[in-house]
Scaffold this active site. Structure first.
Site, short mmCIF file in Angstrom:
data_model
loop_
_atom_site.label_atom_id
_atom_site.label_comp_id
_atom_site.label_asym_id
_atom_site.label_seq_id
_atom_site.Cartn_x
_atom_site.Cartn_y
_atom_site.Cartn_z
N HIS A 111 76.95 36.77 -2.46
CA HIS A 111 77.66 37.95 -1.94
C HIS A 111 78.98 37.61 -1.26
O HIS A 111 80.03 38.20 -1.53
CB HIS A 111 76.80 38.66 -0.88
CG HIS A 111 75.44 39.04 -1.32
ND1 HIS A 111 75.19 40.22 -1.98
CD2 HIS A 111 74.24 38.42 -1.18
CE1 HIS A 111 73.89 40.31 -2.22
NE2 HIS A 111 73.29 39.22 -1.73
N ASP A 145 77.62 33.86 9.33
CA ASP A 145 76.28 33.52 9.84
C ASP A 145 75.66 32.46 8.91
O ASP A 145 74.63 32.69 8.29
CB ASP A 145 75.40 34.77 9.96
CG ASP A 145 75.21 35.53 8.66
OD1 ASP A 145 76.00 35.32 7.71
OD2 ASP A 145 74.26 36.33 8.56
C1 BDR Z 1 74.39 39.41 3.28
O1 BDR Z 1 73.24 39.08 4.06
C2 BDR Z 1 73.18 37.70 4.30
O2 BDR Z 1 71.88 37.21 4.20
C3 BDR Z 1 74.11 37.06 3.28
O3 BDR Z 1 74.65 35.86 3.81
C4 BDR Z 1 75.16 38.11 3.06
O4 BDR Z 1 76.19 38.02 4.01
C5 BDR Z 1 73.95 40.10 2.02
O5 BDR Z 1 73.31 41.29 2.35
CA CA Z 2 76.41 36.05 5.39
#
Ligand code: BDR
Ligand code: CA
Length: 315
Positions: A243, A9
């Site tokens: 992350h 995303d």
């Molecule tokens: C996840 O949420 C999204 O905003 C980041 O891209 C990551 O995949 C972290 O909680």
């Molecule tokens: Ca993400």
């Protein structure tokens, strides 16, 4: 090396993950056979255009179709994460349109087609809500036997949530789809906040990236700026949690992680807890027990940070 089909995303940390994957492709250490996008940080068309922007900046577009996927979750309203990623998903950099276009095929259909073309080979890396994977499971009941491994960034166990007190964003954005993925009979690796938060990068790392004299490093540093500003108050010092790149790196080198092996369910009903991941910690598992998920509970933080910086400065 792994044969990645990446579902995301895009999204700032997704963008860093695309650059990491592109660096592996350029080094001949992995294949990237396609990307699918899903609602989450932004809408999936914006995510697909961002994906193309990043792949074009990295010079890795040949043979990498970018497919738009689900625009909304299976059973709730859609929500975006513009406060963390900017209104354009790339830190309000408002980059020009990419040269390429997304393909006509939908992301779930692309998952099924590529899994059938490369049976037993694909690493399905997912770092957004799991709607496309859930939809692909519903399209083709044999999918679990066709995929080598599913690696997901998502969930929180001992670590607090990042969108509600207990829920992590990717799971909370589509709890039903996530539960389908954890219920299916395929090998799943889950990389939750418990593993990603300790990998936060700080001044030294960010300054080294920012000082590197190459177009891709400058591009990465520019996109990260907004994310840094969003993360810094929560970390109480300048920094950012990238992350999604940890999930990709653990897919490449599982030895960098420490793991628990537990069946996972997603809370679908609680007023306060919907979207929370729960692992079955009992020593005598329940009779309807699911196939255990390999859950990262920690990682070699130094190796992650060094390798990610090396990748982003390798272009
Ligand atoms: C996840 O949420 C999204 O905003 C980041 O891209 C990551 O995949 C972290 O909680
Ligand atoms: Ca993400």
């Amino acid at each position: 090396g792994p044969v990645f089909l990446y579902d995301c995303d895009t999204g700032i940390d997704d963008a860093m993950t695309l650059l990491y994957l592109a660096s592996l492709v350029r080094a001949g250490e992995a294949e990237l056979v396609g990307v699918g996008t899903v609602h989450g940080n932004v809408d999936p068309l914006t995510g697909a255009l961002n994906t193309l922007r990043v792949l074009e900046a990295a010079g890795v577009t040949e043979g990498v179709p970018v497919a738009v996927g689900a625009a909304r979750p299976m059973a709730q309203d859609v929500h975006y994460a513009l406060d963390w990623h900017g209104t354009d998903g790339l830190g309000d950099t408002h980059l020009p349109d990419p040269a390429g276009r997304p393909v006509a095929e939908s992301a779930p259909a692309q998952i099924v087609r590529l899994a059938r073309e490369r049976p037993g080979e694909l690493t399905l890396l997912a770092t957004g809500p799991l709607t496309n994977l859930g939809a692909a499971l519903l399209l083709d009941g044999e999918l679990p036997s066709l995929v080598r491994e599913v690696v997901v960034m998502g969930g929180a166990f001992d670590h607090p949530g990042n969108i509600t007190t207990h829920a992590e964003a990717n799971i909370w954005h589509d709890p039903e789809a996530a539960d389908l993925v954890f219920a299916a009979d395929w090998p799943v690796v889950l990389v939750p906040l418990d593993a990603t938060h300790p990998t936060a990068v700080h001044d030294d790392w960010l300054d080294r990236l920012g000082a590197h004299d190459s177009p891709v490093a400058r591009f990465a540093a520019r996109i990260l700026k907004f994310y840094e500003d969003a993360y810094t108050p929560t970390l109480k010092r300048r920094g950012a949690v990238i992350h999604d790149a940890l999930a990709a790196m653990l897919a490449v080198d599982p030895a960098l992680g420490e793991y628990a092996h537990r069946p996972v369910r997603v809370e679908l009903r609680g007023d306060l807890t919907r979207g929370t991941t729960v692992w079955d910690a009992r020593s005598l598992p329940a009779e309807d027990v699911r196939r255990p998920v390999r859950i990262a509970v920690g990682s070699d933080v130094r190796a992650f940070q060094d390798r990610l910086l090396a990748a982003l400065t390798s272009f």
